[in-house]
Write an enzyme that holds these catalytic residues in place. Structure first.
Site, PDB file in Angstrom:
ATOM      1  N   GLY A 130      46.983  36.393  31.145  1.00  0.00           N
ATOM      2  CA  GLY A 130      46.663  35.637  29.935  1.00  0.00           C
ATOM      3  C   GLY A 130      46.746  36.537  28.734  1.00  0.00           C
TER       4      GLY A 130
ATOM      5  N   ALA B 217      45.326  38.013  24.859  1.00  0.00           N
ATOM      6  CA  ALA B 217      44.082  38.586  24.365  1.00  0.00           C
ATOM      7  C   ALA B 217      43.065  37.473  24.155  1.00  0.00           C
ATOM      8  CB  ALA B 217      44.351  39.306  23.040  1.00  0.00           C
TER       9      ALA B 217
ATOM     10  N   SER C 117      39.277  37.213  31.882  1.00  0.00           N
ATOM     11  CA  SER C 117      38.192  37.941  32.553  1.00  0.00           C
ATOM     12  C   SER C 117      37.084  36.975  32.961  1.00  0.00           C
ATOM     13  CB  SER C 117      37.605  39.013  31.627  1.00  0.00           C
ATOM     14  OG  SER C 117      38.574  39.998  31.334  1.00  0.00           O
TER      15      SER C 117
ATOM     16  N   HIS D 269      31.924  43.513  27.660  1.00  0.00           N
ATOM     17  CA  HIS D 269      32.240  43.066  29.020  1.00  0.00           C
ATOM     18  C   HIS D 269      31.074  43.356  29.965  1.00  0.00           C
ATOM     19  CE1 HIS D 269      36.540  41.787  29.549  1.00  0.00           C
ATOM     20  NE2 HIS D 269      36.598  42.211  28.306  1.00  0.00           N
ATOM     21  N   ARG D 270      30.475  44.547  29.789  1.00  0.00           N
ATOM     22  CA  ARG D 270      29.432  44.980  30.721  1.00  0.00           C
ATOM     23  C   ARG D 270      28.203  44.066  30.653  1.00  0.00           C
ATOM     24  NH1 ARG D 270      28.631  50.819  29.615  1.00  0.00           N
ATOM     25  NH2 ARG D 270      30.504  51.097  30.905  1.00  0.00           N
TER      26      ARG D 270
END
Lengths: 173, 173, 173
Positions: free
Chosen positions: B7, B9, B14, B48-49
């Site tokens: 995909g 940006a 994710s 992300h984390r």
């Protein structure tokens, strides 16, 4: 009913949105977010304008989209917004950084409560190498985030390539 | 089962991979290929984390992906690799050019023999005008080649836009 | 039958076109629009050439595509044109601006009247941020417009990602 039409430059996304508007048989309000800041942009705007039926109500609004939609959406109307990426770009270009977040939030809060049919046209810009520059990366990120959030609120999401639709959500008439 | 999620940006790729990991009900190992070389990257990594369940085993590995997968893949595990384009970019940035070919080959040789479920997240970067620069063109070419070869080895390939999946191969649960 | 195969850089679009050519069981004419103006381009051309069956008739034509197709299309033949974006780029690079419009019009006028099977390969270039430069924007616009118009005339339009086809129009064998 809310529809999001995504596509690349000159992919035929505006033409698809205009066809949906005409086929609806309803009164159409067209919300243009473009600003004619230079000659090239003015000629692109003129090109789009020539294509539109003269009986459409045309509203130009580069920034206050939520407010414009609240004033113009009606049960009997078809509202076409072309396009969200220019609106984002206009907002990100403002010196007053907080306006972006405020307008974005107002838009996403408003959109699910509007009457009638609304179609949003937007450019997919995240599928290439992003040229250098923090503002460009910010724009690509914000466009992607907006598309994701708006797609959740939409009944129909369509990706257009070469003038042909790929359905991501819902169905086309 | 091997899955490739492609995909643009901020397309939601994710998030889709993370949903598949959670829905699997298995123990999850998360392999991060990002390196926090500057403040912007550090903030993306932190973003992300924050989203990841705290019980996931997190492994940071920018280069030796085949070796990392061999050590962490298990029949009972779901391994999520996010993302292949950063891994490619890390390898192409090395002064030692032969390491790229060796790691790429080791990865493609290893991947079909690993136990358990593995999901690879990768950016589609070849659908825009590629900015000038031989390294950029090389990166776009290598990413495209890797996606083609890996897609052949995968049971499932999904393209994500606006957070919505288009199935290229296989089926989604 | 006319087929348009769209895809990004190294997406596998040429390989799909070549597979269709081979599977057709017909005599194949391959029309290459690339010009080996530098070493990198020469090596890309050589890479494509190595992959092609030696019995294919190969025609190199960077500009006069309509005329080339009229001379080489036959009821019994499969013609593969790789690729339209390089042809566009060659035409837009000419000092003589009117040639572009003339060749484009001749191509679109001719294409529906040709006998046999023809497959056009073209790059989708409008799904990223377009780098600065009027010529680049013009190229992206013209490519998008050409794809839209040609897609209407084609029986089959396919978008390729990671070597896998997404059907936009018609069906694949």
């Amino acid at each position: 009913m809310l529809t999001l039409i995504l596509g690349g430059a000159r992919s035929g996304k505006s033409a698809l949105a205009e066809r949906l508007a005409i086929d609806s048989g309803r009164e159409v309000a067209y919300v243009a977010t473009a600003q004619a800041l230079d000659g090239e942009m003015a000629s692109r705007i003129a090109h789009h304008r020539e294509r539109r039926p003269t009986e459409w109500l045309c509203v130009e609004e580069p920034l206050a989209l939520a407010d414009t939609l609240r004033r113009h959406a009606r049960e009997s109307r078809f509202v076409l917004v072309d396009c969200l990426t220019l609106w984002l770009s206009n907002l990100l270009g403002l010196a007053e950084g907080s306006r972006f977040a405020a307008e974005r939030e107002a838009f996403l809060d408003t959109v699910s409560m509007l009457p009638g049919d609304i179609v949003f046209v937007s450019n997919e810009v995240g599928l290439g190498i992003t040229p250098l520059g923090e503002l460009t990366r910010r724009f690509v990120d914000e466009a992607g985030r907006l598309h994701q959030t708006l797609a959740q609120r939409c009944d129909r999401v369509v990706f257009v390539a070469a003038g042909l639709p790929l359905i991501l959500k819902g169905t086309l008439p």
